[in-house]
Design an enzyme around this catalytic site. Structure first.
Site, PDB file in Angstrom:
ATOM      1  N   HIS A 217      26.379 -45.727 -33.457  1.00 63.12           N
ATOM      2  CA  HIS A 217      26.537 -46.935 -32.639  1.00 63.12           C
ATOM      3  C   HIS A 217      26.805 -46.607 -31.168  1.00 63.12           C
ATOM      4  O   HIS A 217      26.688 -47.487 -30.311  1.00 63.12           O
ATOM      5  CB  HIS A 217      27.654 -47.826 -33.208  1.00 63.12           C
ATOM      6  CG  HIS A 217      29.046 -47.336 -32.980  1.00 63.12           C
ATOM      7  ND1 HIS A 217      29.775 -46.685 -33.951  1.00 63.12           N
ATOM      8  CD2 HIS A 217      29.862 -47.409 -31.907  1.00 63.12           C
ATOM      9  CE1 HIS A 217      30.975 -46.388 -33.481  1.00 63.12           C
ATOM     10  NE2 HIS A 217      31.055 -46.809 -32.238  1.00 63.12           N
TER      11      HIS A 217
ATOM     12  N   ASP B 124      26.652 -43.845 -39.713  1.00 60.86           N
ATOM     13  CA  ASP B 124      27.124 -43.949 -38.332  1.00 60.86           C
ATOM     14  C   ASP B 124      27.218 -42.583 -37.671  1.00 60.86           C
ATOM     15  O   ASP B 124      28.186 -42.266 -36.972  1.00 60.86           O
ATOM     16  CB  ASP B 124      28.472 -44.666 -38.266  1.00 60.86           C
ATOM     17  CG  ASP B 124      28.775 -45.181 -36.859  1.00 60.86           C
ATOM     18  OD1 ASP B 124      27.818 -45.330 -36.070  1.00 60.86           O
ATOM     19  OD2 ASP B 124      29.954 -45.425 -36.553  1.00 60.86           O
TER      20      ASP B 124
ATOM     21  N   SER C 180      34.972 -43.406 -29.811  1.00 60.87           N
ATOM     22  CA  SER C 180      33.966 -43.309 -30.871  1.00 60.87           C
ATOM     23  C   SER C 180      33.135 -42.040 -30.724  1.00 60.87           C
ATOM     24  O   SER C 180      32.605 -41.741 -29.653  1.00 60.87           O
ATOM     25  CB  SER C 180      33.046 -44.532 -30.839  1.00 60.87           C
ATOM     26  OG  SER C 180      33.729 -45.693 -31.212  1.00 60.87           O
TER      27      SER C 180
END
Length: 387
Positions: free
Chosen positions: A124, A154, A238
């Site tokens: 993402h 992911d 992230s």
């Protein structure tokens, strides 16, 4: 004066008091008192002098002999050395769309092959990016190539060439993590200007399953296995590192619960799962997942009114409604049709699309499965060989 009177006065007992003698005794008393007072004052003076002199001597002696040492402590430890090494193996990730900055995240150096470096980040983070730059600990900005990514895991793998020394992380074993174990998260929260930020916490749960909405349609699409931690994880973290007290990479920070009512609930992808996906991406450019070849919706996610508006007619309230079947797919080969409702997968009842995908992706391409479907009110079983 008559003789009687004279005798009266001559009598020793009757003689008047001798005032001079009494005055002599009073003066002597005063002298004694004064002498004692003088002696007392003298003693006090001597005592005060001695005390003052001793204090002055002590103070002077102390001042002359005491030394003041300025001690500057460099409080380093094994942990600070571990953090310093981990910071050098953690990178920032910048993304662009049409040459315009579109976002940022973090990444970890996974493998180094000569001057070729492979970096792992989240899918993402780089999704929809037309250009990706990796920012190293020394401030170098290097344009990266996307090797491949996987939405469900992911995970994304980046590749680039550098002309300076870099070090890959030591890979740990996420299956060995215990609740309460100390972990540290390293990344670039809120942007590259905060690159190398370190937060500390514990493993709240070594293995947690959470449901995620991958397409932002308000419905959960997938169950992810994650490590739960209370180490602070913020936007920009992230793709960054979650390390243990030995400095080993045990997870890739991925997400957090964001709510005024929630604190300290961050999640990282277990490194054991990440490595499996990353190695496959490096080898083939993608993660191979079994394909059924349908598009469908979860009936439980829609009201009867919504089903009516979408012209979906069925007597079944739970299951996967098949909206279309891809030509040449495993589903078409097995005889599945638009309008069928999948109600069970290998004998296990299907209540949501998330459940369906979880069971489907637990299989491998070429595996044979049995689907129970409802067609026009009739239940039947269909055997499918997954593509």
């Amino acid at each position: 004066m008559d003789e009687n009177n004279q005798n009266y006065y001559d009598d020793e007992y009757l003689k008047p008091p001798m005032k001079p003698k009494k005055k002599f005794h009073f003066s002597l008393f005063k002298i004694v008192v004064i002498v004692l007072l003088v002696i007392s004052l003298a003693c006090n003076g001597v005592l005060m002098y001695m005390v003052f002199f001793n204090n002055s001597s002590t103070s002077t002696s102390s001042s002359s002999t005491a030394t003041v040492n300025e001690v500057n402590y460099d409080v380093s430890s094994d942990l600070t050395e571990i953090v310093a090494k981990a910071q050098e193996s953690t990178v920032g990730v910048l993304t662009y769309e049409n040459d315009t900055s579109s976002g940022s995240g973090s990444g970890v150096i996974y493998k180094v092959d000569g001057s070729t470096v492979y970096v792992i980040t989240n899918h993402h983070v780089i999704e929809d990016a037309s250009k990706i730059e990796v920012v190293y600990f020394n401030g170098e900005y290097i344009t990266a190539e996307l090797v491949g990514s996987d939405e469900y895991g992911d995970i994304a793998v980046l590749k680039m060439t550098v002309d300076f020394d870099v070090t890959a992380f030591d890979i740990g074993d996420s299956s060995l993590l215990d609740a309460g174990e100390t972990v540290l998260a390293i990344g670039s929260p809120l942007g590259i200007e905060y690159a190398g930020t370190v937060t500390q916490g514990i493993v709240s749960s070594p293995l947690r399953t959470i449901s995620v909405d991958l397409n932002d349609d308000g419905s959960y699409d997938w169950d992810m296995n994650v490590i739960q931690t209370d180490a602070a994880i913020n936007p920009g973290n992230s793709g960054g590192a979650l390390i243990n007290a030995a400095g080993e990479l045990v997870g890739i920070t991925s997400m957090k619960y964001s709510s005024e009512d929630v604190e300290g609930m961050g999640f990282a992808l277990p490194i054991n799962d990440v490595v499996e996906l990353a190695d496959e991406i490096m080898e083939t450019g993608k993660v191979s997942r079994p394909v059924l070849g349908i598009s469908g919706i979860s009936l439980s996610d829609y009201s009867s009114y919504e089903l009516y508006m979408y012209r979906i007619t069925t007597d079944v309230s739970q299951g996967i409604y098949i909206a279309s079947v891809q030509s040449g797919s495993a589903a078409e080969t097995a005889g599945l049709q638009t309008g069928d409702v999948i109600t069970a997968f290998d004998g296990t009842e299907i209540t949501s699309y998330k459940d369906f995908l979880t069971m489907l992706y637990a299989k491998d391409s070429g595996d044979s499965i049995t689907l129970t479907i409802n067609r026009d009110g009739n239940s039947m079983s269909v055997n499918v060989t997954l593509g």
